[in-house]
Design an enzyme around this catalytic site. Structure first.
Site, PDB file in Angstrom:
ATOM      1  N   HIS A 133       0.872  -1.188   0.000  1.00 29.09           N
ATOM      2  CA  HIS A 133       0.000   0.000   0.000  1.00 29.09           C
ATOM      3  C   HIS A 133       0.907   1.235   0.000  1.00 29.09           C
ATOM      4  O   HIS A 133       2.033   1.185   0.502  1.00 29.09           O
ATOM      5  CB  HIS A 133      -0.823  -0.056   1.292  1.00 29.09           C
ATOM      6  CG  HIS A 133      -1.883   0.985   1.440  1.00 29.09           C
ATOM      7  ND1 HIS A 133      -1.609   2.277   1.828  1.00 29.09           N
ATOM      8  CD2 HIS A 133      -3.224   0.924   1.278  1.00 29.09           C
ATOM      9  CE1 HIS A 133      -2.739   2.963   1.908  1.00 29.09           C
ATOM     10  NE2 HIS A 133      -3.736   2.163   1.569  1.00 29.09           N
ATOM     11  N   ASP A 210       3.153  -4.362   8.103  1.00 31.98           N
ATOM     12  CA  ASP A 210       1.946  -3.550   7.949  1.00 31.98           C
ATOM     13  C   ASP A 210       0.756  -4.496   8.101  1.00 31.98           C
ATOM     14  O   ASP A 210       0.439  -5.272   7.196  1.00 31.98           O
ATOM     15  CB  ASP A 210       1.976  -2.893   6.564  1.00 31.98           C
ATOM     16  CG  ASP A 210       0.653  -2.234   6.199  1.00 31.98           C
ATOM     17  OD1 ASP A 210      -0.323  -2.384   6.953  1.00 31.98           O
ATOM     18  OD2 ASP A 210       0.608  -1.581   5.140  1.00 31.98           O
ATOM     19  N   GLN A 213      -4.425  -4.995   6.972  1.00 32.51           N
ATOM     20  CA  GLN A 213      -5.444  -5.901   6.404  1.00 32.51           C
ATOM     21  C   GLN A 213      -5.436  -7.266   7.080  1.00 32.51           C
ATOM     22  O   GLN A 213      -6.148  -8.162   6.646  1.00 32.51           O
ATOM     23  CB  GLN A 213      -5.203  -6.077   4.901  1.00 32.51           C
ATOM     24  CG  GLN A 213      -5.394  -4.822   4.093  1.00 32.51           C
ATOM     25  CD  GLN A 213      -6.832  -4.326   4.080  1.00 32.51           C
ATOM     26  OE1 GLN A 213      -7.776  -5.098   4.285  1.00 32.51           O
ATOM     27  NE2 GLN A 213      -7.012  -3.049   3.853  1.00 32.51           N
ATOM     28  N   LYS A 236     -10.201  -0.672  10.727  1.00 28.76           N
ATOM     29  CA  LYS A 236     -10.293  -1.869   9.887  1.00 28.76           C
ATOM     30  C   LYS A 236     -10.597  -3.120  10.710  1.00 28.76           C
ATOM     31  O   LYS A 236     -10.671  -4.217  10.181  1.00 28.76           O
ATOM     32  CB  LYS A 236      -8.990  -2.043   9.105  1.00 28.76           C
ATOM     33  CG  LYS A 236      -8.792  -0.917   8.073  1.00 28.76           C
ATOM     34  CD  LYS A 236      -7.665  -1.222   7.148  1.00 28.76           C
ATOM     35  CE  LYS A 236      -7.167   0.013   6.409  1.00 28.76           C
ATOM     36  NZ  LYS A 236      -7.998   0.382   5.259  1.00 28.76           N
ATOM     37  N   CYS A 374      -4.947   2.521  -3.469  1.00 29.47           N
ATOM     38  CA  CYS A 374      -3.708   3.072  -2.886  1.00 29.47           C
ATOM     39  C   CYS A 374      -2.560   2.087  -3.044  1.00 29.47           C
ATOM     40  O   CYS A 374      -1.722   1.941  -2.148  1.00 29.47           O
ATOM     41  CB  CYS A 374      -3.893   3.442  -1.416  1.00 29.47           C
ATOM     42  SG  CYS A 374      -5.067   4.752  -1.179  1.00 29.47           S
TER      43      CYS A 374
HETATM   44  N1  PLP Z   1      -1.672  -0.578   4.653  1.00 29.32           N
HETATM   45  C1  PLP Z   1      -2.601  -1.324   4.074  1.00 29.32           C
HETATM   46  C2  PLP Z   1      -2.261  -2.708   3.591  1.00 29.32           C
HETATM   47  C3  PLP Z   1      -3.895  -0.825   3.926  1.00 29.32           C
HETATM   48  O1  PLP Z   1      -4.832  -1.566   3.342  1.00 29.32           O
HETATM   49  C4  PLP Z   1      -4.188   0.472   4.401  1.00 29.32           C
HETATM   50  C5  PLP Z   1      -5.526   1.064   4.198  1.00 29.32           C
HETATM   51  O2  PLP Z   1      -6.258   0.664   3.335  1.00 29.32           O
HETATM   52  C6  PLP Z   1      -3.171   1.203   5.010  1.00 29.32           C
HETATM   53  C7  PLP Z   1      -1.922   0.648   5.118  1.00 29.32           C
HETATM   54  C8  PLP Z   1      -3.408   2.568   5.537  1.00 29.32           C
HETATM   55  O3  PLP Z   1      -4.286   2.536   6.612  1.00 29.32           O
HETATM   56  P1  PLP Z   1      -4.811   3.900   7.260  1.00 29.32           P
HETATM   57  O4  PLP Z   1      -5.366   4.707   6.112  1.00 29.32           O
HETATM   58  O5  PLP Z   1      -5.858   3.468   8.226  1.00 29.32           O
HETATM   59  O6  PLP Z   1      -3.653   4.558   7.897  1.00 29.32           O
END
Ligand code: PLP
Length: 417
Positions: A133, A210, A213, A236, A374
């Site tokens: 992401h 990270d 998900q 999430k 993203c």
């Molecule tokens: N990393 C992953 C794999 C994500 O799916 C997301 C959000 O969709 C993020 C990071 C970023 O999360 P946040 O926008 O809650 O900071």
């Protein structure tokens, strides 16, 4: 792809009860019952989470760590209790290893700027994967631009699986950190994070995972994983927006300088010298999101009451059903077909743009995400501008998948394909 296991679905009565815990699922959109399949973007909130925040504002609202009065004590107890709750959920060795942040994005930026940037020299390397992401790419690009370090990218194959052999070779003498998604938001791939961490640690490289998900779908255990940093977002995992967690090993947090300065992160301040607070508060400058932390703790209570393994099994069964049914439709190509996947189904219609598919589905009451998620480099890797993504949560049913299928036949009707 695992075979469909109908027994892994929640039985209907239990499921109806869990669905009814989420008031928003009663909504109608465009006159149709809501079918919410955009859980990868954010999950809906059970009444218990909404109520926990409401109760906090009704009975305990005050600033934390600051007042001698009763309400401040209540707020502090609830906020610190939430930290302990989260530490238990992820099996952290110590409660101080939980830092409250706004979300995954902020957690990764904190690690990039505080833990990694001071250690980087020109020519050093940060390793990420090709399925990240933007939140796990751009903070590293920033830190590379600030220090002269380089971003290295481990490739993925056509199924969306990480190339472990290449990864092993890329973990070199100059690698200062490896940062990988636990689960890809665009492809659904579950990465073998334990193996990745072991590989990296063998070369003395710390690892950030990270977990945005993963947290709502898989059991995550900090001590079993032995990861250095783990980031996730409350929204999430059925919790509120604006609250998230950075887990970091205590020894890393101790060694890291503060990232932001302000109230609460200090022990004493003079114009000549400031002494910082102990961990984790050293990283929590300013008034925190108290209600959010309390809401997140309530969300984790909710998930634990059902059981993360039962949730994961239910979603795996839904994914298997959806993959088989949607993969068989004409003009549909699945993007992300790794053997190990969490509840994400990304696909393209070969003749209709993902945004048009998403718009038609919306008019049928079916909420999916259509776009680059993203994760633009993933789109480039697969040669598509965008995908349609259905992502499952604990309240989704086979009927939701069937509604998605009906919506896709509407696409065929409208476009004649
Ligand atoms: N990393 C992953 C794999 C994500 O799916 C997301 C959000 O969709 C993020 C990071 C970023 O999360 P946040 O926008 O809650 O900071």
């Amino acid at each position: 792809m695992k075979p469909i296991e109908p027994l892994a679905f929640f039985d209907d009565s239990a499921h109806a009860r869990w669905r009814s815990d989420f008031p928003i699922l009663e909504e109608r959109v465009h006159g149709k019952p809501l079918v919410y399949l955009d859980n990868g973007a954010t999950t809906q909130k059970p009444a218990s989470v909404i109520e926990a925040e409401r109760a906090y504002y009704l009975h305990s609202n005050a600033n934390v760590h600051r007042g001698v009065h009763e309400l401040s004590q209540r707020a502090t107890d609830a906020y610190e209790g939430a930290r302990a709750r989260i530490a238990r959920f992820v099996n952290a060795a110590r409660t101080e290893e939980i830092v409250f942040v706004r979300g995954t994005t902020e957690a990764i930026n904190l690690v990039a700027q505080s833990a990694v940037r001071p250690r980087l020299q020109p020519g050093d390397e940060i390793l990420v994967s090709a399925m990240e992401h933007h939140s796990n790419i751009v903070p590293w690009q920033l830190v590379c631009a600030q220090t002269g370090a380089q971003l290295k990218v481990v490739p993925i194959d056509d199924s969306g699986t990480l190339d472990m052999a290449v990864c092993e070779r890329m973990l070199g003498e100059r690698t200062r950190l490896a940062a990988f998604a636990h689960v890809s938001n665009a492809l659904g791939t579950i990465n073998p994070v334990k193996q990745l961490i072991e590989l990296a640690h063998r070369r003395g490289v710390p690892v950030l995972i990270d977990g945005a998900q993963a947290i709502a779908h898989l059991r995550v255990d900090m001590q079993a994983l032995d990861c250095d940093f783990y980031a996730f977002s409350g929204h999430k995992v059925y919790g509120p927006t604006g609250i998230g967690v950075l887990y970091a090993k205590a020894r890393h947090l101790e060694a890291m300088p503060p990232w932001q300065g302000g109230g609460d992160m200090i022990r004493s301040v003079t114009f000549e010298q400031t002494e910082y607070n102990a961990i984790p508060w050293k990283f929590e400058a300013g008034t925190p999101n108290i209600a959010g932390a309390i809401g997140l703790a309530a969300a984790l209570d909710y998930v634990d009451a059902i059981g993360i393994d039962a949730i994961g099994a239910h979603e795996a069964a839904l994914l298997a059903h959806a993959t088989q049914a949607i993969g068989a439709l004409p003009h549909i190509r699945l993007i992300g077909t790794a053997r190990e996947k969490a509840g994400v189904l990304s696909f393209v219609h070969e003749e209709v743009h993902a945004h048009d598919v998403g718009t038609i589905l919306d008019h049928e009451g079916v909420a999916v995400r259509a776009g680059h998620h993203c994760a633009m480099p993933v789109m480039q890797r697969f040669g598509v501008p965008a995908t349609v993504r259905a992502s499952f949560g604990l309240y989704n049913t086979r009927a939701d998948v069937d509604a998605l299928l009906r919506g896709l036949s509407k696409v065929q009707e409208v476009f004649g394909r």
